[in-house]
Motif scaffolding. Structure first.
Motif, mmCIF file in Angstrom:
data_model
loop_
_atom_site.group_PDB
_atom_site.id
_atom_site.type_symbol
_atom_site.label_atom_id
_atom_site.label_comp_id
_atom_site.label_asym_id
_atom_site.label_seq_id
_atom_site.Cartn_x
_atom_site.Cartn_y
_atom_site.Cartn_z
ATOM 1 N N LEU A 9 10.500 -4.192 2.777
ATOM 2 C CA LEU A 9 11.184 -4.691 3.928
ATOM 3 C C LEU A 9 10.441 -3.959 5.211
ATOM 4 C CD1 LEU A 9 14.866 -4.095 3.172
ATOM 5 C CD2 LEU A 9 13.429 -6.292 3.238
ATOM 6 N N GLY A 10 9.347 -3.002 5.034
ATOM 7 C CA GLY A 10 8.715 -2.343 6.260
ATOM 8 C C GLY A 10 7.375 -2.958 6.220
ATOM 9 N N LEU A 11 7.180 -4.096 5.456
ATOM 10 C CA LEU A 11 5.853 -4.843 6.199
ATOM 11 C C LEU A 11 5.823 -5.325 7.569
ATOM 12 C CD1 LEU A 11 5.441 -7.385 2.883
ATOM 13 C CD2 LEU A 11 3.836 -5.552 3.659
ATOM 14 N N ASN A 12 4.571 -5.294 7.980
ATOM 15 C CA ASN A 12 4.472 -5.917 9.348
ATOM 16 C C ASN A 12 4.526 -7.622 9.358
ATOM 17 O OD1 ASN A 12 3.358 -6.949 11.861
ATOM 18 N ND2 ASN A 12 2.279 -4.763 12.162
ATOM 19 N N TRP A 13 5.639 -7.888 9.212
ATOM 20 C CA TRP A 13 5.959 -9.398 9.045
ATOM 21 C C TRP A 13 5.320 -10.482 10.119
ATOM 22 C CZ3 TRP A 13 7.658 -11.100 4.602
ATOM 23 C CH2 TRP A 13 8.067 -10.197 3.710
ATOM 24 N N ILE A 14 5.115 -10.124 11.424
ATOM 25 C CA ILE A 14 4.404 -10.673 12.445
ATOM 26 C C ILE A 14 2.806 -10.912 11.645
ATOM 27 C CG2 ILE A 14 3.556 -11.172 14.589
ATOM 28 C CD1 ILE A 14 6.012 -9.193 15.557
ATOM 29 N N LEU A 15 2.405 -9.749 11.462
ATOM 30 C CA LEU A 15 0.866 -9.840 10.830
ATOM 31 C C LEU A 15 1.126 -10.676 9.751
ATOM 32 C CD1 LEU A 15 -2.118 -9.031 11.086
ATOM 33 C CD2 LEU A 15 -1.464 -6.780 9.708
ATOM 34 N N ALA A 16 1.867 -10.743 8.749
ATOM 35 C CA ALA A 16 1.974 -11.607 7.450
ATOM 36 C C ALA A 16 2.032 -12.787 7.754
ATOM 37 C CB ALA A 16 3.301 -10.912 6.534
ATOM 38 N N ALA A 64 -0.542 -3.981 -0.523
ATOM 39 C CA ALA A 64 0.389 -3.406 0.587
ATOM 40 C C ALA A 64 1.390 -2.382 0.010
ATOM 41 C CB ALA A 64 1.115 -4.531 1.130
ATOM 42 N N LEU A 65 2.092 -2.647 -1.160
ATOM 43 C CA LEU A 65 2.982 -1.608 -1.513
ATOM 44 C C LEU A 65 2.474 -0.361 -2.114
ATOM 45 C CD1 LEU A 65 5.144 -4.252 -3.141
ATOM 46 C CD2 LEU A 65 5.433 -3.307 -0.815
ATOM 47 N N VAL A 66 1.077 -0.383 -2.687
ATOM 48 C CA VAL A 66 0.605 0.853 -3.180
ATOM 49 C C VAL A 66 -0.203 1.744 -2.141
ATOM 50 C CG1 VAL A 66 -0.816 1.924 -4.676
ATOM 51 C CG2 VAL A 66 0.211 -0.062 -5.475
ATOM 52 N N ASP A 67 0.405 3.005 -2.029
ATOM 53 C CA ASP A 67 -0.338 3.885 -0.824
ATOM 54 C C ASP A 67 -1.846 3.892 -1.073
ATOM 55 O OD1 ASP A 67 -0.685 6.002 0.978
ATOM 56 O OD2 ASP A 67 0.855 7.225 0.221
ATOM 57 N N TYR A 68 -2.432 3.757 -0.044
ATOM 58 C CA TYR A 68 -4.125 3.493 0.439
ATOM 59 C C TYR A 68 -4.549 4.684 -0.081
ATOM 60 C CZ TYR A 68 -3.308 5.731 4.728
ATOM 61 O OH TYR A 68 -3.074 6.688 5.728
ATOM 62 N N LYS A 69 -3.864 5.743 -0.235
ATOM 63 C CA LYS A 69 -4.696 7.158 -0.632
ATOM 64 C C LYS A 69 -5.302 6.928 -1.853
ATOM 65 C CE LYS A 69 -0.869 9.312 -2.913
ATOM 66 N NZ LYS A 69 0.284 10.424 -2.930
ATOM 67 N N TRP A 70 -5.139 5.886 -2.636
ATOM 68 C CA TRP A 70 -5.772 5.812 -4.156
ATOM 69 C C TRP A 70 -7.344 5.672 -3.816
ATOM 70 C CZ3 TRP A 70 -8.733 1.480 -4.628
ATOM 71 C CH2 TRP A 70 -8.419 0.334 -3.777
ATOM 72 N N CYS A 364 -9.919 -11.693 1.062
ATOM 73 C CA CYS A 364 -9.365 -11.449 2.544
ATOM 74 C C CYS A 364 -7.863 -11.095 2.238
ATOM 75 C CB CYS A 364 -9.554 -12.780 3.118
ATOM 76 S SG CYS A 364 -11.370 -13.145 3.739
ATOM 77 N N MET A 365 -7.253 -11.696 1.507
ATOM 78 C CA MET A 365 -5.902 -11.412 1.349
ATOM 79 C C MET A 365 -5.571 -9.973 0.811
ATOM 80 S SD MET A 365 -4.297 -14.807 0.000
ATOM 81 C CE MET A 365 -2.347 -14.473 0.174
ATOM 82 N N PHE A 366 -6.594 -9.469 -0.003
ATOM 83 C CA PHE A 366 -6.471 -7.947 -0.462
ATOM 84 C C PHE A 366 -6.615 -7.154 0.753
ATOM 85 C CE2 PHE A 366 -9.191 -4.382 -1.615
ATOM 86 C CZ PHE A 366 -8.124 -3.552 -2.454
ATOM 87 N N LEU A 367 -7.641 -7.302 1.508
ATOM 88 C CA LEU A 367 -7.818 -6.709 2.824
ATOM 89 C C LEU A 367 -6.582 -6.662 3.665
ATOM 90 C CD1 LEU A 367 -11.478 -7.831 3.601
ATOM 91 C CD2 LEU A 367 -10.760 -5.575 2.595
ATOM 92 N N MET A 368 -6.122 -7.773 3.764
ATOM 93 C CA MET A 368 -4.809 -7.635 4.464
ATOM 94 C C MET A 368 -3.664 -6.794 4.047
ATOM 95 S SD MET A 368 -5.740 -9.183 7.325
ATOM 96 C CE MET A 368 -4.231 -8.918 8.164
ATOM 97 N N GLY A 369 -3.719 -6.846 2.655
ATOM 98 C CA GLY A 369 -2.706 -6.014 1.852
ATOM 99 C C GLY A 369 -3.223 -4.495 2.432
ATOM 100 N N MET A 370 -4.393 -4.274 2.353
ATOM 101 C CA MET A 370 -4.649 -2.643 2.575
ATOM 102 C C MET A 370 -4.280 -2.530 4.114
ATOM 103 S SD MET A 370 -6.223 -0.998 0.141
ATOM 104 C CE MET A 370 -7.399 -0.019 1.089
ATOM 105 N N VAL A 371 -4.449 -3.409 4.858
ATOM 106 C CA VAL A 371 -3.896 -3.270 6.393
ATOM 107 C C VAL A 371 -2.397 -2.899 6.220
ATOM 108 C CG1 VAL A 371 -3.728 -4.153 8.537
ATOM 109 C CG2 VAL A 371 -5.682 -4.514 7.185
ATOM 110 N N GLN A 372 -1.551 -3.724 5.608
ATOM 111 C CA GLN A 372 -0.285 -3.540 5.480
ATOM 112 C C GLN A 372 0.045 -2.054 4.752
ATOM 113 O OE1 GLN A 372 2.211 -5.246 6.741
ATOM 114 N NE2 GLN A 372 1.271 -7.291 7.131
ATOM 115 N N VAL A 374 -1.401 0.510 5.191
ATOM 116 C CA VAL A 374 -1.817 1.738 6.296
ATOM 117 C C VAL A 374 -0.372 1.595 7.094
ATOM 118 C CG1 VAL A 374 -3.097 2.219 8.186
ATOM 119 C CG2 VAL A 374 -4.123 1.454 6.156
ATOM 120 N N TRP A 375 0.180 0.367 7.460
ATOM 121 C CA TRP A 375 1.253 0.220 8.254
ATOM 122 C C TRP A 375 2.368 0.843 7.602
ATOM 123 C CZ3 TRP A 375 2.806 -0.672 13.043
ATOM 124 C CH2 TRP A 375 4.022 -1.051 13.272
ATOM 125 N N ILE A 376 2.782 0.481 6.254
ATOM 126 C CA ILE A 376 3.868 0.740 5.673
ATOM 127 C C ILE A 376 3.924 2.307 5.473
ATOM 128 C CG2 ILE A 376 4.996 0.768 3.306
ATOM 129 C CD1 ILE A 376 3.997 -2.266 3.145
#
Length: 398
Positions: A9-16, A64-70, A364-372, A374-376
Motif C-alpha cells: 500500500l505504501g508504493l508510490n502509485w503515481i510513479l507506478a 520494491a517490497l524487499v529492503d534495498y539494503k541487500w 527497466c522494471m527491476f530498476l523501477m522496483g529499486m526506486v520504489q 527506496v520510497w517504501i
C-alpha cells in the motif's frame, strides 16, 4: 495488516502508474510498427511484449517490497555476474552488423551489457554511499573516486570492445550523476572532467571502429547541410528525417490510416529496427508532433518523480541508487529520441519501457522496483550505536 501488505500500500502509485502508462503506450507503438508484417512472424510481436510486461510486474514487485539494503552484499555478486556475462559474450555471443552483444539463454536472448550497467550502478552506490562505514580507509575521497572509476571503466571498455558504442556511452551520464551526489569534493570532479576531455579526442581517433566514426561524420554533415550518401552510410538517417519531417502536428494516423499504409517506416525501415531503435520515429510519424511530445513529457515526469524519491531516501546509499537509475534512463531516452530526430548520431540503443525487448523491459522494471524500495523504506531508520560522525554528518558504528 501484514507488514508486506503495508509495504504494498505504501508504493508510490503515481510513479507506478506512470511506468505502466509508458509500457502500454510502448505496446501500442510496437503494434503500429509490426502488425502489418504478416510474413515475417512479427505481426504478433506486441503480444510478446505484453507477456514480458506481466513477468516484469513480478520482478518489479519483488524489488520494491524487499529492503534495498541487500545491495550491500548482493551488489558485489551482481557486479561479478555482470562481468562474467560480458566475458561469456566474447566466446558465444552473436549479434548484427559485426557486434557480438547477445547470448542465447534457453528460449530467450540476453544482452549482458544491460545487466552489467545495473550491476555497476549498484556497486558504485555501495562504494560512494556505504563502503566508508565498513572500511575507514575509504573515507579518503580520492580512493572512493578511483574505485568507482575502475568499477565503471572495466565493463564500459568491455562493452565498447563488443563493439557497442551506444551502451558504452550510457556509463558516462550514470557515473557523473552518481559522483555529483556521492559527497566527492567539487575540485576532484573538475580535475576528472578535464582529464576526460583530454582523453576524448584520443578515444575518438584510435578507439572507435571506422563505421562508428562514419556515423558521427554523417550526423555532423547532415546537421550542417552537407552532401551525404543517402543510399549508403546515411540511408537510415535520411529515412528517419523524412519520416519525422513529414508527420506534421497530427501525424499519419494510427496504422498509417491517413496515407493508406504507405508511411515511411512501413516502406523503408527494417522490421526489427522499427520496433526497437527507431520506435520513436514510428511514434512521431504515426501520431505526429503531439505523439512525440507526449512520449517526452511522460518520460520526463517519470524521471522527475524518481528525483523526488531520491530527496526522501533514508540514507545516501538509497539516494545514489535512485540517481544512478535516473542517469541510465535519461541517457537511454536522450540518445534514442535524439538520434530519431537527428540531434545525435545514430546508435543502437532502445527507448526505456517503449522499445521492444523482453530482457531490457525486465531490467527497466527491476530498476523501477529499486526506486520504489527506496520510497517504501524511507521512514525505516537504521539502528545506530554510539560512535563518531563521518564527513557526511552521519554516525559511524564502532
Amino acid at each position: 495488516m501484514t507488514p508486506l501488505f503495508r509495504k504494498f500500500l505504501g508504493l508510490n502509485w503515481i510513479l507506478a502508474l506512470n511506468m505502466i502508462a509508458l509500457i502500454v503506450w510502448g505496446v501500442w507503438a510496437i503494434y503500429n510498427a509490426s502488425s502489418f508484417r504478416e510474413g515475417m512472424n512479427l505481426s504478433t510481436v506486441w503480444r510478446s511484449q505484453v507477456q514480458w510486461a506481466v513477468l516484469g510486474l513480478g520482478v518489479f514487485g519483488a524489488a520494491a517490497l524487499v529492503d534495498y539494503k541487500w545491495v550491500r552484499w548482493g551488489g558485489w555478486i551482481m557486479y561479478l555476474a555482470g562481468i562474467a556475462g560480458l566475458i561469456l559474450v566474447k566466446f558465444i555471443g552473436f549479434g548484427e552488423k559485426g557486434a557480438h552483444s547477445k547470448i542465447h539463454l534457453g528460449p530467450v536472448d540476453v544482452q549482458p551489457s544491460q545487466l552489467a550497467i545495473v550491476a555497476t550502478i549498484v556497486s558504485i552506490a555501495v562504494v560512494l554511499g556505504d563502503l566508508h562505514r565498513i572500511a575507514p580507509v575509504f573515507r579518503h575521497h580520492w580512493l572512493r573516486l578511483g574505485v568507482s572509476g575502475i568499477l565503471a571503466g572495466v565493463p564500459m571498455l568491455m562493452v565498447l570492445k563488443e563493439p557497442d558504442l551506444g551502451s558504452a556511452a550510457v556509463y558516462g551520464p550514470v557515473v557523473v550523476a552518481m559522483l555529483l551526489v556521492g559527497s566527492i569534493p567539487f575540485r576532484y570532479l573538475i580535475t576528472l572532467f578535464l582529464g576526460v576531455m583530454c582523453i576524448l579526442p584520443v578515444a575518438y581517433f584510435f578507439g572507435l571502429k571506422p563505421y562508428q566514426k562514419k556515423r558521427v561524420e554523417v550526423f555532423v554533415n547532415m546537421l550542417t547541410n552537407k552532401k551525404v550518401d543517402t543510399l549508403g552510410d546515411a540511408y537510415m538517417a535520411d529515412k528517419v528525417k523524412i519520416a519525422v519531417g513529414s508527420a506534421g502536428f497530427e501525424g499519419k494516423g494510427p496504422l498509417s490510416s491517413k496515407v493508406d499504409g504507405r508511411s515511411v517506416h512501413r516502406t523503408f525501415f527494417t522490421p526489427t529496427e522499427a520496433i526497437n531503435d527507431f520506435i520513436y520515429s514510428v511514434i512521431v510519424e504515426e501520431f505526429g508532433f503531439r505523439g512525440g511530445l507526449l512520449q517526452i513529457v511522460v518520460m520526463a515526469l517519470l524521471l522527475l518523480q524518481c528525483i523526488f524519491v531520491s530527496f526522501y531516501a533514508r540514507d545516501n546509499l538509497g539516494r545514489l541508487i535512485v540517481v544512478g537509475i535516473v542517469g541510465m534512463l535519461f541517457a537511454h531516452s536522450m540518445q534514442n529520441m535524439g538520434m530519431n530526430i537527428l540531434m545525435m548520431p545514430i546508435t543502437g540503443l532502445p527507448l526505456p519501457f517503449t522499445s521492444y525487448g523482453g530482457t531490457f523491459l525486465i531490467v527497466c522494471m527491476f530498476l523501477m522496483g529499486m526506486v520504489q524500495s527506496v520510497w517504501i523504506h524511507r521512514n525505516i531508520s537504521p539502528v545506530k550505536k554510539k560512535g563518531r560522525r563521518d564527513d557526511e554528518g552521519e554516525m559511524d558504528e564502532f
